[in-house]
Every structure is written in C-alpha cells, then in structure tokens.
Design a protein around this motif. Structure first.
Motif, short mmCIF file in Angstrom:
data_model
loop_
_atom_site.label_atom_id
_atom_site.label_comp_id
_atom_site.label_asym_id
_atom_site.label_seq_id
_atom_site.Cartn_x
_atom_site.Cartn_y
_atom_site.Cartn_z
N PHE A 84 42.48 -1.62 -23.93
CA PHE A 84 41.98 -1.53 -22.56
C PHE A 84 40.64 -0.81 -22.49
N ILE A 85 40.44 0.19 -23.34
CA ILE A 85 39.15 0.88 -23.39
C ILE A 85 38.05 -0.07 -23.84
N VAL A 86 38.34 -0.94 -24.80
CA VAL A 86 37.36 -1.94 -25.21
C VAL A 86 37.03 -2.89 -24.07
N ASN A 87 38.04 -3.29 -23.32
CA ASN A 87 37.79 -4.15 -22.16
C ASN A 87 36.92 -3.44 -21.13
N LEU A 88 37.15 -2.15 -20.94
CA LEU A 88 36.32 -1.36 -20.05
C LEU A 88 34.88 -1.31 -20.55
N GLN A 126 28.23 -8.46 -10.72
CA GLN A 126 28.40 -7.04 -10.46
C GLN A 126 29.73 -6.76 -9.78
N ALA A 127 30.10 -7.59 -8.81
CA ALA A 127 31.40 -7.43 -8.15
C ALA A 127 32.55 -7.67 -9.13
N VAL A 128 32.38 -8.65 -10.03
CA VAL A 128 33.41 -8.93 -11.04
C VAL A 128 33.59 -7.73 -11.96
N SER A 129 32.48 -7.14 -12.38
CA SER A 129 32.58 -5.98 -13.28
C SER A 129 33.28 -4.81 -12.59
N VAL A 130 33.01 -4.60 -11.32
CA VAL A 130 33.70 -3.53 -10.59
C VAL A 130 35.20 -3.80 -10.56
N SER A 131 35.58 -5.04 -10.29
CA SER A 131 36.99 -5.40 -10.26
C SER A 131 37.63 -5.22 -11.62
N VAL A 132 36.93 -5.61 -12.69
CA VAL A 132 37.47 -5.46 -14.04
C VAL A 132 37.68 -3.99 -14.38
N VAL A 133 36.71 -3.15 -14.03
CA VAL A 133 36.83 -1.72 -14.32
C VAL A 133 38.03 -1.13 -13.58
N VAL A 134 38.18 -1.46 -12.31
CA VAL A 134 39.28 -0.90 -11.52
C VAL A 134 40.63 -1.39 -12.05
N LEU A 135 40.75 -2.67 -12.31
CA LEU A 135 42.02 -3.20 -12.82
C LEU A 135 42.34 -2.67 -14.21
N THR A 136 41.31 -2.47 -15.03
CA THR A 136 41.55 -1.93 -16.37
C THR A 136 42.03 -0.49 -16.30
N LEU A 137 41.38 0.33 -15.48
CA LEU A 137 41.83 1.71 -15.32
C LEU A 137 43.24 1.77 -14.75
N SER A 138 43.55 0.86 -13.85
CA SER A 138 44.90 0.81 -13.30
C SER A 138 45.92 0.41 -14.36
N LEU A 230 46.98 5.21 -6.32
CA LEU A 230 48.08 4.90 -7.23
C LEU A 230 47.87 5.56 -8.60
N MET A 231 46.63 5.54 -9.09
CA MET A 231 46.37 6.16 -10.39
C MET A 231 46.52 7.68 -10.32
N ALA A 232 46.14 8.28 -9.21
CA ALA A 232 46.32 9.72 -9.07
C ALA A 232 47.80 10.08 -9.09
N MET A 233 48.65 9.30 -8.44
CA MET A 233 50.08 9.54 -8.47
C MET A 233 50.64 9.39 -9.88
N ALA A 234 50.17 8.35 -10.59
CA ALA A 234 50.66 8.12 -11.96
C ALA A 234 50.28 9.27 -12.88
N TYR A 235 49.03 9.70 -12.82
CA TYR A 235 48.59 10.78 -13.71
C TYR A 235 49.19 12.12 -13.30
N PHE A 236 49.52 12.29 -12.04
CA PHE A 236 50.20 13.52 -11.63
C PHE A 236 51.58 13.60 -12.28
N GLN A 237 52.31 12.48 -12.30
CA GLN A 237 53.61 12.48 -12.95
C GLN A 237 53.47 12.64 -14.46
N LEU A 304 38.88 8.71 -15.28
CA LEU A 304 39.20 8.34 -13.90
C LEU A 304 38.43 9.21 -12.90
N LEU A 305 38.33 10.51 -13.17
CA LEU A 305 37.61 11.40 -12.26
C LEU A 305 36.13 11.04 -12.18
N VAL A 306 35.51 10.75 -13.32
CA VAL A 306 34.10 10.37 -13.33
C VAL A 306 33.89 9.06 -12.58
#
Length: 416
Positions: A84-88, A126-138, A230-237, A304-306
């Motif tokens: 997933f990091i490579v995809n990012l 550019q919009a596709v890359s934003v979507s890919v980054v968000v879905l990959t982090l998720s 959702l990611m904040a909740m996941a990382y909190f757990q 995620l924070l950055v």
C-alpha cells in the motif's frame, strides 16, 4: 487561478475608452507586453515560490521512486503494508510529474497555457490522485486495525492487497469522471484569444449553480472528512491495543516480574546458565512483534497527520469558494491569491514529505535509502561508513543478546 476582477480593472485600462476610440495597429502587441511586464511576470516573492516548487518536485520524485525500488528489490520488504505504501508513492509520483508543473505555471501567470484537452486531463488526474491517496490510507488503516485489534476476523495477504490496489485505482478513475466533464478552457479577453493564451482560464462550467455546491460538498466529505474520521477511530483503537497493555501475556507479565526484582534474583542466576523454556521464547517473539507493530503504527500515524494538515487548507478554501461563493468580489485580492497558492504548494509538499517520514521512522527504508545513495555517490567515505556500520552492528548484536537474556530469564521465572 482565475482573475477575480475584470481585465480593465486589473490593468488600469478603462474598457469603455478602448471601445470608443480606434486602436492603433500595434495596440494589441503593446497591451500584451504591458500585461506580461507589469501583471503576469513573476514578482520577487513568487520566485521564492518557484524555488519551493522545484525543491518539492525533486524530493517527491526521487524519494517516492526510491520507495518503490526498495520494495521491488527486497523480497523481505514485500509486506501488505509496504504494498500500500508503494501504491501511495505511485500516486505521489503521478501528481508530482504531471500536475505540479501545470499548477506552478497557473499560480505564477494566473493563465492556463495548455489548451482545451489538458484542461480536462490534468485536473482529472489530480482528482484521481487525491482519491487514490485517501483510499490507500484508508486501506492501510483498515488492514492494521484488523491485524492488531481483530486478528482472527480477517487475514490480510499480498494477493488481497494487490486486488485492493487495483480496486482503488478503478474506483478512483470512475468516480472522478465528473471532474473532467465540467472542466472547460476559456479566455478572459476573447478578442485576444487567437493571439495569446495569456489570461486564459481552466475552470468548472456547470449548468446550474446548485450542482457545484452539491458536488464539492460531497467531494469534501468523501475525500477528506469521512475518511479522516474513520482512520482516526481506527488508529485510536490501535493505539490503545499496542500501548494500553491489551496484548495478553505480554506487558502484564513483564510488569509483574519487574515490580518484584528482589524475589527473582536466584531464579535469574539459574536461568542465565540454562536454556529458556519454549514458552519463554514464544513470549520473546511476541514482544519483538509488538515493538515492530508499534514502530509501524507510529510511522503510519505520522503519515496520516501530515496528510490531514497538508490537505486541510485547500479543502476548506475550495468549500468556501465553490459551496459558499466566497472570494468572488474580494477586496484584498493579493492575500486570497497567496492563500490559494500556498495551499496548492502544501498538497504537493505532502508527496515529498512521505519519503522523509519513511526515512526517519522506518529502519528498513532508511537502510535502503542509504544503500541507494551509496551506489549513486560512491565517494562519500565508504571505508569510514563501513567501519562505523560494522561497529554499530556489533554493538547492536551485543545489546540485543543481553536484552534477550534479561527478558528470557525474567519470563522463565514468571511462566510456570
């Protein structure tokens, strides 16, 4: 960025006077020279922006390329998280190589210089890359959440990770099609459209004012607000599980043992000379796994924070502009222009920040980066670095052996 005032008000040339009096033959040429010299040519502070863009461009391309090469060359690094990091990194390379140069020219000249076709392609990518980054982090957060908090419910594999990556790109390419459909290129000065592309704009054209409000509201929620929540909740757990003594038999056993060191001195002396129990070795492996998971979780939390900080300004500004209709008749045009320009730069700076985060927070990536640079720059003191590396390896091995003896003997006395 499109001009927020009429051309006559921006250039100081009254529009009515130009229509009333006949123009000399060289009027249009002189007018274009005036626009370029006093309006479109980069100012002093914009040269600083250009330097910042160039630095981000180089760091993002080199860093993300090294990330991909590190995982490709080393089989032991081909984990689910690293896939997933490579995809990012691939998404960052895409937005840096294709979209950054165009965004820089638009921010500096306030003109779209690439024609009608690229007016649809570049914003779409550019919009596709934003979507890919968000879905990959998720996907990374979901994978870590299952692996740490619910390991028996779902088993992540490299094959499933590759399938998820293909699904991320397919969904992103399909969902962002409306972004390409509404983009159109037009000229602020139609009478000069055949002479120059200066003061041309690439912007959205909607049939009704309600549509952009709905679209950008959904875009903000789907690509920023909801995933971050959702990611904040996941990382909190995950944080509670890894740092809250939630792993059975790990931290609690060590704490019980280390709280009563005087009671275990005799047993520890016997344990140093004998082989530790198999359960003790399994316990040590569990401790090592927990430490590795903590390091990975720290790195992913920082990524995620950055991302949240870098995408926050442009997300808020787009909502204020597209949904609430602000900045259309703003008096302080230069301040608004500076805010949008800086927010655009932050988006690309996020692509350059990720490899730096991997370098500082991941020992495996750091070693691969050092190896890559040592191959490209062999004159940077290989002998001294080699001796230093061997010395550090010896010290690490000795420290590791001592710590293993301490932990093993401690666990041997705790476990029956």
């Amino acid at each position: 960025m499109e001009p927020s005032a009429t051309p006559g008000a921006q250039t100081g040339v009254p529009a009515g006077s130009r229509q009333a009096s006949p123009r000399p033959p060289d009027y249009e040429d002189e007018f274009l020279r005036y626009l370029w010299r006093d309006y479109l040519y980069p100012k002093q502070y914009e040269w600083v922006l250009i330097a910042a863009y160039v630095a981000v461009f180089l760091v993002a391309l080199v860093g993300n390329t090294l990330v991909c090469l590190a995982v490709w060359r080393n089989h032991h690094m081909r984990t689910v998280t690293n896939y997933f990091i490579v995809n990012l990194s691939l998404a960052d390379v895409l937005v840096t190589a294709i979209c950054l140069p165009a965004s820089l020219l638009v921010d500096i000249t306030e003109s779209w210089l690439f024609g009608h076709a690229l007016c649809k392609v570049i914003p779409y990518l550019q919009a596709v890359s934003v979507s890919v980054v968000v879905l990959t982090l998720s996907s990374i957060a979901l994978d870590r959440w299952y692996a740490i908090c619910h390991p028996l419910l779902f088993k992540s594999t490299a094959r499933r990770a590759r399938g998820s990556i293909l699904g991320i790109w397919a969904v992103s390419l399909a969902v962002m099609v409306p972004q390409a459909a509404v983009m159109e290129c037009s000229s602020v000065l139609p009478e000069l459209a055949n002479r120059t592309r200066l003061l041309s704009v690439c912007d959205e054209r909607w049939a009704d004012d309600l549509y952009p409000k709905i679209y950008h509201s959904c875009f903000f929620i789907v690509t920023y607000l909801a995933p971050l929540g959702l990611m904040a909740m996941a990382y909190f757990q995950i944080f509670r599980k890894l740092w809250g003594r939630q792993i059975p038999g790990t931290t609690s056993a060590l704490v019980r043992n280390w709280k009563r060191p005087s009671d275990q001195l005799d047993d520890q002396g016997q344990g140093l000379s004998s082989e530790p129990q198999p359960r003790a070795r399994a316990f040590l492996a569990e401790v090592k796994q927990m430490r590795a998971r903590r390091k990975t979780a720290k790195m992913l939390m920082v990524v995620l924070l950055v991302f949240a900080l870098c995408y926050l300004p442009i997300s808020v500004l787009n909502v204020l502009k597209r949904v609430f209709g602000m900045f259309r008749q703003a008096s302080d045009r230069e301040a608004i222009y500076a805010c949008f320009t800086f927010s655009h730069w932050l988006v690309y700076a996020n692509s350059a920040a990720n490899p730096i985060i991997y370098n500082f927070l991941s020992g495996k990536f750091r070693e691969q980066f050092k190896a890559a640079f040592s191959c490209c720059l062999p004159g940077l003191g290989p002998r001294s670095s080699a001796s230093h590396k061997s010395l550090s390896l010896q010290s690490r091995c000795s420290v590791s052996k001592v710590s293993e003896h301490v932990v093993l003997t401690s666990v041997t006395t705790v476990l029956p």
